[in-house]
Motif scaffolding. Structure first.
Motif, short mmCIF file in Angstrom:
data_model
loop_
_atom_site.label_atom_id
_atom_site.label_comp_id
_atom_site.label_asym_id
_atom_site.label_seq_id
_atom_site.Cartn_x
_atom_site.Cartn_y
_atom_site.Cartn_z
N PRO A 80 -28.49 10.54 -26.83
CA PRO A 80 -29.78 9.96 -27.25
C PRO A 80 -30.62 9.43 -26.09
N GLU A 81 -31.84 9.05 -26.45
CA GLU A 81 -32.72 8.31 -25.54
C GLU A 81 -31.97 7.06 -25.05
N ALA A 82 -32.16 6.73 -23.78
CA ALA A 82 -31.54 5.52 -23.22
C ALA A 82 -30.01 5.57 -23.26
N PHE A 83 -29.46 6.80 -23.12
CA PHE A 83 -28.01 6.95 -23.05
C PHE A 83 -27.47 6.21 -21.82
N PHE A 124 -33.56 9.41 -19.78
CA PHE A 124 -33.03 8.76 -18.58
C PHE A 124 -34.14 7.91 -18.00
N HIS A 125 -33.84 6.65 -17.67
CA HIS A 125 -34.84 5.77 -17.05
C HIS A 125 -34.97 6.20 -15.59
N GLU A 126 -36.00 6.99 -15.31
CA GLU A 126 -36.09 7.69 -14.03
C GLU A 126 -37.08 7.06 -13.05
N TYR A 138 -40.26 6.78 -15.42
CA TYR A 138 -40.53 7.74 -16.48
C TYR A 138 -39.34 7.73 -17.43
N ASN A 139 -39.62 8.06 -18.69
CA ASN A 139 -38.55 8.22 -19.68
C ASN A 139 -38.27 9.72 -19.73
N CYS A 140 -37.21 10.14 -19.05
CA CYS A 140 -37.05 11.56 -18.71
C CYS A 140 -35.89 12.22 -19.46
N ARG A 155 -40.86 14.48 -19.31
CA ARG A 155 -41.12 13.03 -19.25
C ARG A 155 -41.96 12.64 -20.47
N LYS A 156 -41.42 11.70 -21.25
CA LYS A 156 -42.02 11.29 -22.53
C LYS A 156 -43.52 11.08 -22.40
N THR A 157 -44.27 11.76 -23.25
CA THR A 157 -45.73 11.73 -23.13
C THR A 157 -46.39 10.71 -24.04
N LEU A 159 -45.98 7.08 -25.39
CA LEU A 159 -45.19 5.86 -25.21
C LEU A 159 -45.32 4.96 -26.43
N CYS A 160 -44.22 4.29 -26.73
CA CYS A 160 -44.15 3.49 -27.95
C CYS A 160 -44.61 2.06 -27.69
N ASP A 161 -45.90 1.83 -27.87
CA ASP A 161 -46.47 0.49 -27.76
C ASP A 161 -46.89 0.07 -29.16
N PRO A 169 -41.92 -6.68 -31.05
CA PRO A 169 -42.88 -5.77 -30.42
C PRO A 169 -42.18 -4.82 -29.45
N MET A 170 -42.67 -3.58 -29.38
CA MET A 170 -42.18 -2.62 -28.39
C MET A 170 -43.35 -2.29 -27.48
N ARG A 171 -43.17 -2.46 -26.19
CA ARG A 171 -44.24 -2.18 -25.22
C ARG A 171 -43.65 -1.34 -24.11
N GLU A 172 -43.45 -0.08 -24.43
CA GLU A 172 -42.79 0.80 -23.47
C GLU A 172 -43.59 0.92 -22.17
N SER A 173 -44.92 0.83 -22.30
CA SER A 173 -45.77 1.03 -21.12
C SER A 173 -45.65 -0.13 -20.12
N ILE A 197 -39.08 13.32 -27.04
CA ILE A 197 -38.29 12.09 -27.07
C ILE A 197 -38.83 11.16 -28.15
N CYS A 198 -37.96 10.77 -29.08
CA CYS A 198 -38.16 9.64 -30.01
C CYS A 198 -39.57 9.56 -30.61
N TYR A 199 -40.36 8.61 -30.16
CA TYR A 199 -41.71 8.35 -30.71
C TYR A 199 -42.57 9.61 -30.74
N ASP A 200 -42.29 10.57 -29.85
CA ASP A 200 -42.98 11.87 -29.84
C ASP A 200 -42.92 12.55 -31.21
O1 LIG Z 1 -36.53 0.98 -24.16
C1 LIG Z 1 -35.82 1.83 -23.62
O2 LIG Z 1 -34.99 1.54 -22.73
C2 LIG Z 1 -35.91 3.25 -24.09
N1 LIG Z 1 -37.06 3.49 -24.91
C3 LIG Z 1 -37.13 3.26 -26.23
O3 LIG Z 1 -36.17 2.82 -26.84
C4 LIG Z 1 -38.41 3.59 -26.96
C5 LIG Z 1 -39.50 2.68 -26.46
S1 LIG Z 1 -39.23 0.96 -26.78
N2 LIG Z 1 -38.25 3.48 -28.39
C6 LIG Z 1 -38.99 4.17 -29.25
O4 LIG Z 1 -39.80 5.01 -28.86
C7 LIG Z 1 -38.77 3.86 -30.73
C8 LIG Z 1 -39.78 4.53 -31.64
C9 LIG Z 1 -39.71 4.03 -33.03
O5 LIG Z 1 -38.89 3.23 -33.38
C10 LIG Z 1 -40.70 4.54 -34.04
O6 LIG Z 1 -41.46 5.48 -33.74
O7 LIG Z 1 -40.70 4.00 -35.15
#
Ligand SMILES: O=C(O)CNC(=O)[C@H](CS)NC(=O)CCC(=O)C(=O)O
Length: 322
Positions: A80-83, A124-126, A138-140, A155-157, A159-161, A169-173, A197-200
């Motif tokens: 998965p993401e963030a393995f 991968f947190h690159e 980058y989230n790779c 690279r994830k295009t 981002l989950c903000d 709150p999620m603020r990937e950026s 990746i994920c939110y994509d």
């Molecule tokens: O944070 C890290 O280390 C790795 N990245 C993530 O886990 C990312 C950004 S916080 N998570 C998501 O995209 C969840 C999307 C989601 O939950 C939705 O679309 O509903």
């Protein structure tokens, strides 16, 4: 019903005995018969883990699942993401990140070589080429072949903000730069894989672009939230599979990563008809599915949505709503 549709192995990593589980697949039209014997079809493994900030421990867990996947005959394992890790805050995320040439990818290269299977390393947190200037990553999504070479990166295009009540709150950026481009689907022993990746997964335009470029399998390695998960996860994955007529493979983070964060789990494989053909049980583990590209081609002939599209009506989709 073809046997490979009905069988999915659910494994607990602690137990060494595969648990056999029968899924109720939805009926398919009779003439969409499977041409090959199921045991000749490529087998893929989907790994579910609970990453923490402890990189070595996470590697140990993932490596155990990958070895199990190889032992069971998979040619390709999805993580998965963030393995690599899930940190407590953006500063820790940046501190723990590495370049693709770093130690951790080196360990995965050896693992792929040792097990002789392909790996989808889902996020991968690159530290990229621009790390010195940007101090962001980058989230790779990295694909390794069975010799351990990097054959593709995406690279994830998107981002989950987001701010979902009840989920935090999620603020990937804060830590991450969006990737500049989509990647061409990559040929693997299981089929042509489109990388995301994920939110994509919330952007069907991306999945349509990938299938138009030749994808047969779409991958959404994820760390999905525990509030959006029950409402959206399976619906989105099955919709992407049905509308693109691709297999969808989604390896997921599950459980509690640290005090502040938990993920939904429910890793699965969906076939191009929209049937969930394999799913992980609760907690870390893996599930297996066979990929039948003959079936995919037959379905695309019988239900030719790509020939019925009307790009003249909606080719400029995707701009913000005003
Ligand atoms: O944070 C890290 O280390 C790795 N990245 C993530 O886990 C990312 C950004 S916080 N998570 C998501 O995209 C969840 C999307 C989601 O939950 C939705 O679309 O509903």
């Amino acid at each position: 019903m073809p046997p490979h549709q009905l069988l999915s192995f659910l494994l607990c990593p602690g137990l060494r005995i595969p648990r056999l589980s029968v899924l109720c697949a939805q009926p398919r039209p009779r003439d969409m018969a499977i041409s090959s014997s199921s045991w000749e079809l490529p087998l893929v493994a989907v790994c579910q883990v609970t990453s923490t900030p402890d990189k070595q421990q996470n590697f140990k867990t993932c490596a155990e699942l990958v070895r199990e996947a190889a032992r069971l005959g998979a040619c390709l394992a999805f993580l998965p993401e963030a393995f690599d890790f899930i940190a407590r805050d953006p500063e820790e995320t940046l501190r723990l990140s590495e370049p693709l040439s770093g130690n951790l990818l080196g360990e995965y290269t050896q693992l792929a070589r040792e097990c002789g299977l392909w790996l989808s390393l889902g996020g991968f947190h690159e530290r990229g080429q621009d790390w010195k200037q940007t101090q962001k990553i980058y989230n790779c999504h990295v694909i390794l072949n069975n010799k351990g070479s990097v054959v593709a990166t995406y690279r994830k295009t998107h981002l989950c903000d987001v701010e979902i009540p009840g989920q935090g709150p999620m603020r990937e950026s804060n830590s991450t730069i969006p990737g500049p481009s989509l990647e061409s689907p990559v040929s693997t022993p299981a089929g042509k894989i489109g990388l995301a990746i994920c939110y994509d997964m919330r952007f069907p335009e991306l999945s349509l672009a990938l299938v138009q470029a030749g994808a047969e399998i779409l991958t959404y390695p994820s760390a999905f939230g525990s509030v959006t998960g029950p409402a959206h996860w399976e619906v989105l994955l099955r919709a992407r599979a049905i509308e693109t007529q691709c297999y969808v493979v989604a390896a997921a983070q599950c459980g509690r990563h640290h005090e502040k964060r938990a993920s939904y789990g429910h890793s699965m494989v969906v076939d191009p008809w929209g049937t969930v053909v394999a799913r992980c049980s609760e907690g870390p583990g893996l599930c297996l599915a066979r990929i039948d590209l003959g079936y995919l081609r037959q379905l695309r002939q019988n239900l030719p949505v790509f020939q019925h599209r009307r790009p003249d009506l909606y080719s400029s989709l995707g701009h913000p709503l005003s």
